[in-house]
Motif scaffolding. Structure first.
Motif, PDB file in Angstrom:
ATOM      1  N   LYS A   2       0.830  -1.203   0.000  1.00 36.75           N
ATOM      2  CA  LYS A   2       0.000   0.000   0.000  1.00 36.75           C
ATOM      3  C   LYS A   2       0.868   1.257   0.000  1.00 36.75           C
ATOM      4  CE  LYS A   2      -3.717   2.269   2.604  1.00 36.75           C
ATOM      5  NZ  LYS A   2      -4.602   2.189   3.802  1.00 36.75           N
ATOM      6  N   ALA A   3       2.035   1.169   0.657  1.00 34.72           N
ATOM      7  CA  ALA A   3       2.895   2.352   0.814  1.00 34.72           C
ATOM      8  C   ALA A   3       3.955   2.479  -0.276  1.00 34.72           C
ATOM      9  CB  ALA A   3       3.572   2.319   2.183  1.00 34.72           C
ATOM     10  N   PHE A   4       4.334   1.348  -0.911  1.00 35.16           N
ATOM     11  CA  PHE A   4       5.430   1.374  -1.885  1.00 35.16           C
ATOM     12  C   PHE A   4       5.055   0.578  -3.130  1.00 35.16           C
ATOM     13  CE2 PHE A   4       7.056   1.687   2.402  1.00 35.16           C
ATOM     14  CZ  PHE A   4       7.835   2.833   2.338  1.00 35.16           C
ATOM     15  N   LYS A   5       5.457   1.083  -4.274  1.00 37.10           N
ATOM     16  CA  LYS A   5       5.114   0.449  -5.550  1.00 37.10           C
ATOM     17  C   LYS A   5       6.286  -0.294  -6.167  1.00 37.10           C
ATOM     18  CE  LYS A   5       1.101   2.244  -5.019  1.00 37.10           C
ATOM     19  NZ  LYS A   5       0.072   1.374  -4.408  1.00 37.10           N
ATOM     20  N   ASN A   6       7.501   0.190  -5.945  1.00 37.94           N
ATOM     21  CA  ASN A   6       8.658  -0.430  -6.558  1.00 37.94           C
ATOM     22  C   ASN A   6       8.895  -1.821  -5.951  1.00 37.94           C
ATOM     23  OD1 ASN A   6      11.779  -1.005  -6.533  1.00 37.94           O
ATOM     24  ND2 ASN A   6      11.441   0.447  -8.200  1.00 37.94           N
ATOM     25  N   GLU A   7       8.992  -2.833  -6.799  1.00 41.73           N
ATOM     26  CA  GLU A   7       9.091  -4.209  -6.325  1.00 41.73           C
ATOM     27  C   GLU A   7      10.379  -4.468  -5.541  1.00 41.73           C
ATOM     28  OE1 GLU A   7       7.045  -6.848  -6.213  1.00 41.73           O
ATOM     29  OE2 GLU A   7       5.460  -5.518  -6.938  1.00 41.73           O
ATOM     30  N   LYS A   8      11.436  -3.747  -5.864  1.00 33.67           N
ATOM     31  CA  LYS A   8      12.684  -3.913  -5.113  1.00 33.67           C
ATOM     32  C   LYS A   8      12.504  -3.441  -3.675  1.00 33.67           C
ATOM     33  CE  LYS A   8      15.604  -3.338  -9.205  1.00 33.67           C
ATOM     34  NZ  LYS A   8      16.512  -2.435  -9.929  1.00 33.67           N
ATOM     35  N   LEU A   9      11.873  -2.293  -3.515  1.00 33.37           N
ATOM     36  CA  LEU A   9      11.653  -1.772  -2.169  1.00 33.37           C
ATOM     37  C   LEU A   9      10.683  -2.660  -1.400  1.00 33.37           C
ATOM     38  CD1 LEU A   9      11.489   2.087  -2.786  1.00 33.37           C
ATOM     39  CD2 LEU A   9      13.464   0.593  -2.439  1.00 33.37           C
ATOM     40  N   VAL A  10       9.686  -3.169  -2.092  1.00 33.75           N
ATOM     41  CA  VAL A  10       8.735  -4.099  -1.463  1.00 33.75           C
ATOM     42  C   VAL A  10       9.473  -5.318  -0.936  1.00 33.75           C
ATOM     43  CG1 VAL A  10       6.840  -5.706  -1.919  1.00 33.75           C
ATOM     44  CG2 VAL A  10       6.700  -3.344  -2.739  1.00 33.75           C
ATOM     45  N   SER A  11      10.361  -5.887  -1.748  1.00 35.18           N
ATOM     46  CA  SER A  11      11.122  -7.071  -1.335  1.00 35.18           C
ATOM     47  C   SER A  11      11.991  -6.784  -0.115  1.00 35.18           C
ATOM     48  CB  SER A  11      12.007  -7.563  -2.484  1.00 35.18           C
ATOM     49  OG  SER A  11      11.230  -8.057  -3.547  1.00 35.18           O
ATOM     50  N   ILE A  12      12.618  -5.613  -0.100  1.00 36.81           N
ATOM     51  CA  ILE A  12      13.492  -5.249   1.020  1.00 36.81           C
ATOM     52  C   ILE A  12      12.684  -5.097   2.307  1.00 36.81           C
ATOM     53  CG2 ILE A  12      14.960  -3.406   1.937  1.00 36.81           C
ATOM     54  CD1 ILE A  12      15.898  -2.978  -1.005  1.00 36.81           C
ATOM     55  N   LEU A  13      11.502  -4.490   2.209  1.00 35.68           N
ATOM     56  CA  LEU A  13      10.680  -4.296   3.402  1.00 35.68           C
ATOM     57  C   LEU A  13       9.992  -5.584   3.852  1.00 35.68           C
ATOM     58  CD1 LEU A  13       9.218  -0.793   2.546  1.00 35.68           C
ATOM     59  CD2 LEU A  13      10.644  -1.352   4.514  1.00 35.68           C
ATOM     60  N   GLU A  14       9.816  -6.516   2.937  1.00 32.90           N
ATOM     61  CA  GLU A  14       9.224  -7.804   3.316  1.00 32.90           C
ATOM     62  C   GLU A  14      10.267  -8.772   3.867  1.00 32.90           C
ATOM     63  OE1 GLU A  14       5.305  -8.147   0.404  1.00 32.90           O
ATOM     64  OE2 GLU A  14       7.145  -9.245  -0.120  1.00 32.90           O
ATOM     65  N   PHE A  15      11.529  -8.510   3.587  1.00 36.00           N
ATOM     66  CA  PHE A  15      12.608  -9.414   3.986  1.00 36.00           C
ATOM     67  C   PHE A  15      12.655  -9.728   5.486  1.00 36.00           C
ATOM     68  CE2 PHE A  15      16.798  -8.425   6.004  1.00 36.00           C
ATOM     69  CZ  PHE A  15      17.259  -9.731   6.128  1.00 36.00           C
ATOM     70  N   PRO A  16      12.547  -8.726   6.402  1.00 32.24           N
ATOM     71  CA  PRO A  16      12.697  -9.047   7.830  1.00 32.24           C
ATOM     72  C   PRO A  16      11.706 -10.085   8.343  1.00 32.24           C
ATOM     73  CG  PRO A  16      12.857  -6.684   7.498  1.00 32.24           C
ATOM     74  CD  PRO A  16      12.383  -7.270   6.193  1.00 32.24           C
ATOM     75  N   VAL A  17      10.568 -10.220   7.665  1.00 29.05           N
ATOM     76  CA  VAL A  17       9.562 -11.194   8.078  1.00 29.05           C
ATOM     77  C   VAL A  17      10.105 -12.620   7.987  1.00 29.05           C
ATOM     78  CG1 VAL A  17       7.260 -12.101   7.547  1.00 29.05           C
ATOM     79  CG2 VAL A  17       7.696  -9.660   7.426  1.00 29.05           C
ATOM     80  N   LEU A  18      11.089 -12.832   7.130  1.00 25.89           N
ATOM     81  CA  LEU A  18      11.656 -14.174   6.997  1.00 25.89           C
ATOM     82  C   LEU A  18      12.234 -14.653   8.324  1.00 25.89           C
ATOM     83  CD1 LEU A  18      13.409 -13.902   3.501  1.00 25.89           C
ATOM     84  CD2 LEU A  18      11.127 -14.760   4.042  1.00 25.89           C
ATOM     85  N   PHE A  19      12.629 -13.706   9.198  1.00 27.92           N
ATOM     86  CA  PHE A  19      13.132 -14.080  10.521  1.00 27.92           C
ATOM     87  C   PHE A  19      12.014 -14.665  11.382  1.00 27.92           C
ATOM     88  CE2 PHE A  19      16.453 -10.989   9.356  1.00 27.92           C
ATOM     89  CZ  PHE A  19      17.584 -11.711   9.691  1.00 27.92           C
ATOM     90  N   LEU A  20      10.760 -14.376  11.013  1.00 32.34           N
ATOM     91  CA  LEU A  20       9.616 -14.906  11.752  1.00 32.34           C
ATOM     92  C   LEU A  20       9.158 -16.246  11.195  1.00 32.34           C
ATOM     93  CD1 LEU A  20       7.543 -11.602  12.059  1.00 32.34           C
ATOM     94  CD2 LEU A  20       9.058 -12.611  13.763  1.00 32.34           C
ATOM     95  N   GLY A  21       9.738 -16.639  10.062  1.00 32.92           N
ATOM     96  CA  GLY A  21       9.489 -17.981   9.561  1.00 32.92           C
ATOM     97  C   GLY A  21       8.267 -18.158   8.692  1.00 32.92           C
ATOM     98  N   ALA A  22       7.689 -17.069   8.178  1.00 35.00           N
ATOM     99  CA  ALA A  22       6.488 -17.229   7.350  1.00 35.00           C
ATOM    100  C   ALA A  22       6.520 -16.252   6.177  1.00 35.00           C
ATOM    101  CB  ALA A  22       5.230 -16.990   8.177  1.00 35.00           C
ATOM    102  N   LYS A  23       5.671 -16.511   5.183  1.00 35.73           N
ATOM    103  CA  LYS A  23       5.587 -15.616   4.043  1.00 35.73           C
ATOM    104  C   LYS A  23       4.999 -14.269   4.477  1.00 35.73           C
ATOM    105  CE  LYS A  23       3.131 -18.108   1.179  1.00 35.73           C
ATOM    106  NZ  LYS A  23       2.478 -18.527  -0.085  1.00 35.73           N
ATOM    107  N   PRO A  24       5.415 -13.179   3.826  1.00 33.64           N
ATOM    108  CA  PRO A  24       4.878 -11.860   4.169  1.00 33.64           C
ATOM    109  C   PRO A  24       3.359 -11.780   4.041  1.00 33.64           C
ATOM    110  CG  PRO A  24       6.844 -11.629   2.823  1.00 33.64           C
ATOM    111  CD  PRO A  24       6.498 -13.086   2.826  1.00 33.64           C
ATOM    112  N   ASN A  25       2.793 -12.517   3.087  1.00 34.89           N
ATOM    113  CA  ASN A  25       1.335 -12.465   2.916  1.00 34.89           C
ATOM    114  C   ASN A  25       0.596 -13.402   3.859  1.00 34.89           C
ATOM    115  OD1 ASN A  25       1.838 -14.940   1.767  1.00 34.89           O
ATOM    116  ND2 ASN A  25       0.951 -14.460  -0.242  1.00 34.89           N
ATOM    117  N   LYS A  26       1.335 -14.013   4.806  1.00 30.68           N
ATOM    118  CA  LYS A  26       0.717 -14.854   5.836  1.00 30.68           C
ATOM    119  C   LYS A  26       1.028 -14.345   7.236  1.00 30.68           C
ATOM    120  CE  LYS A  26      -0.967 -18.148   3.113  1.00 30.68           C
ATOM    121  NZ  LYS A  26      -2.412 -18.436   3.007  1.00 30.68           N
ATOM    122  N   THR A  27       1.803 -13.260   7.314  1.00 34.50           N
ATOM    123  CA  THR A  27       2.240 -12.739   8.608  1.00 34.50           C
ATOM    124  C   THR A  27       1.453 -11.483   8.962  1.00 34.50           C
ATOM    125  OG1 THR A  27       4.472 -13.581   8.197  1.00 34.50           O
ATOM    126  CG2 THR A  27       4.228 -11.916   9.916  1.00 34.50           C
TER     127      THR A  27
END
Length: 485
Positions: A172-197
């Protein structure tokens, strides 16, 4: 009244629990199955190279500070910390995105990639910071006994964040896919996909951009060493090469633990080992969770790890490097939904000797590589070599340097090793994912519902995956024991 307590395992959560329980006046013994202490945070040393075998990211420094201060100590009493600049680099097909050591530097980089995005980033991180304060000072410090633990004035007004996802908020806040990937990355430390967290967990973005990435000189194992020194000073006894083979129960109450099949009578048992494995040390009637229960749970990924000694220094790469030059969503789908090997994996490359020359001989480089994979997948030497070649080819192509011709040695660690070394369920590396249905009181319990004086701690129980949560988990277990005894 002081108790005699046996703790199974010597990872972060076990050592945390040991320190708090010993401080309370209990007699505490730690039993580790392997020949060295630290659990997944052990070290591997060879020919002057030192490798952290597991955790390599030092985030949330405030949690470590709070832990040591609970004992009248400071982090600096045990190890030296350096804030990394850059924190890390993210490699895409056509460019490298550099994440600096301050939010202002990161905002400039975001603006370069997506003009107009820097105000959105600062607003996003400010809100993430509010969530961080609520999470760290309130939510994660609850023992997971009741859903009402989550109901506070602060969480009540943010309840919708538990029904939106990280992906919803980021996109909702960012359109560029690179920035989206970077902001979704920390969720991997929680062990789940960003669209499930749940979106509430975007506090991880504050941990990343707000608090920064740090490095303890000598590697992450220096934290373990500090905790061992602290525990020993409190009177904790450490035993290596001491696998627990059975938890003995009579009339619904712990009687002791068998170590190498030798009975040790104790008042309380705490297991910081894999939760599923810990319950197999009990007779079936004393287990809380069935095999069907574990089968239905969403587990965090496993990992294919490589520890590589190189005979030269390299340019362009940073201490931490994320290779996002392939499809982030496709990799996530493959390892979370299909439970298969990814065809074009994302991977992580860590060169700690860039900033810390204690990690490698002079003019040589220490390389640690990680590919997130599904738990329970086939693990063969041929597959390991195949994937090493895949990531080396991409590393060489993107950096314009030859790495393979400078390899002195290479060791690997994968699913079979996680099972063998840590009794890890399906060889998972990070525990159970923090999805909505596996959050807080919905996770396996710290206290056994069936056996009196049997407790658990670590990444399969509350608060969840990660090193800082493990420190908190140990404290929560110790508090629960104090309350119930």
């Amino acid at each position: 009244m002081p108790k005699h307590i046996a703790i199974i395992g010597s990872g972060f959560s076990s050592l945390s629990a040991a320190c708090y329980l010993a401080k309370a006046g209990n007699t505490v013994e730690v039993f580790e199955k392997n020949s060295t202490l630290g659990g997944r945070a052990r070290q591997y040393k060879r020919d002057g190279f030192t490798f952290d075998m597991g955790p390599s990211w030092y985030w949330m420094p405030d949690i470590f500070d709070k832990f040591f201060r609970d004992f009248g100590k400071e982090v600096a009493d045990f190890y030296h910390l350096e804030k990394l600049n850059p924190a890390y680099q993210v490699w895409f097909k056509d460019e490298i995105v550099t994440i600096g050591d301050t939010l202002d530097k990161i905002a400039i980089e975001f603006e370069r990639i997506e003009p107009g995005s820097s105000p959105a980033l600062k607003k996003f991180i400010k809100k993430a910071g509010v969530n961080y304060d609520i999470a760290i000072n309130d939510v994660v410090n609850k023992p997971g006994l009741s859903p009402f633990e989550l109901v506070t004035p602060e969480t009540a007004i943010r309840v919708n964040q538990f029904f939106r996802t990280i992906s919803d908020d980021v996109r909702k806040a960012f359109k560029n896919e690179k920035l989206v990937s970077i902001l979704e990355f920390p969720v991997l430390f929680l062990g789940a996909k960003p669209n499930k967290t749940p979106a509430f967990y975007r506090f991880m973005n504050y941990a990343d951009f707000g608090l920064g990435t740090w490095h303890p000189k000598g590697g992450m194992h220096m934290v373990i060493k500090g905790m061992i020194d602290l525990a020993t000073s409190l009177g904790v006894k450490m035993h290596t090469d001491s696998p627990a083979t059975k938890i003995l129960v009579e009339n619904g109450k712990v009687q002791g633990v068998a170590i190498n099949d030798t009975f040790h009578k104790v008042d309380i048992v705490v297991s910081g080992a894999d939760y599923h494995h810990s319950e197999t040390l009990l007779s079936e009637k004393d287990r809380q969770y069935s095999e069907a229960y574990w089968e239905k749970k969403t587990f965090a990924p496993s990992s294919l790890l490589f520890y590589v000694g190189f005979d030269k220094k390299f340019d362009k790469v940073a201490h931490h490097n994320l290779f996002f030059d392939t499809d982030f969503d496709e990799h996530a789908r493959t390892i979370y939904d299909d439970l298969a090997w990814p065809k074009e994996p994302l991977f992580y490359a860590n060169f700690p000797s860039i900033n810390d020359q204690t990690m490698a001989p002079k003019e040589k480089e220490n390389g640690f590589f990680l590919i997130p994979i599904a738990p329970g997948v086939e693990d063969t030497e041929a597959l390991r070599n195949q994937y090493f070649d895949i990531i080396m080819e991409r590393l060489e192509r993107l950096s314009g340097q030859n790495f393979r011709n400078h390899i002195l040695f290479k060791e690997s660690f994968c699913v079979n090793d996680f099972v063998k070394e840590y009794n890890s369920y399906k060889g998972n590396a990070y525990g159970m994912a923090n999805t909505l249905s596996q959050t807080a009181f919905l996770r396996p319990k710290l206290k056994s519902k069936k056996v009196k004086n049997l407790y658990f701690t670590g990444q399969l129980t509350v608060p969840g995956p990660g090193v800082p949560p493990a420190l908190i988990s140990g404290k929560l277990t110790a508090q629960l024991i104090a309350k119930n005894n």
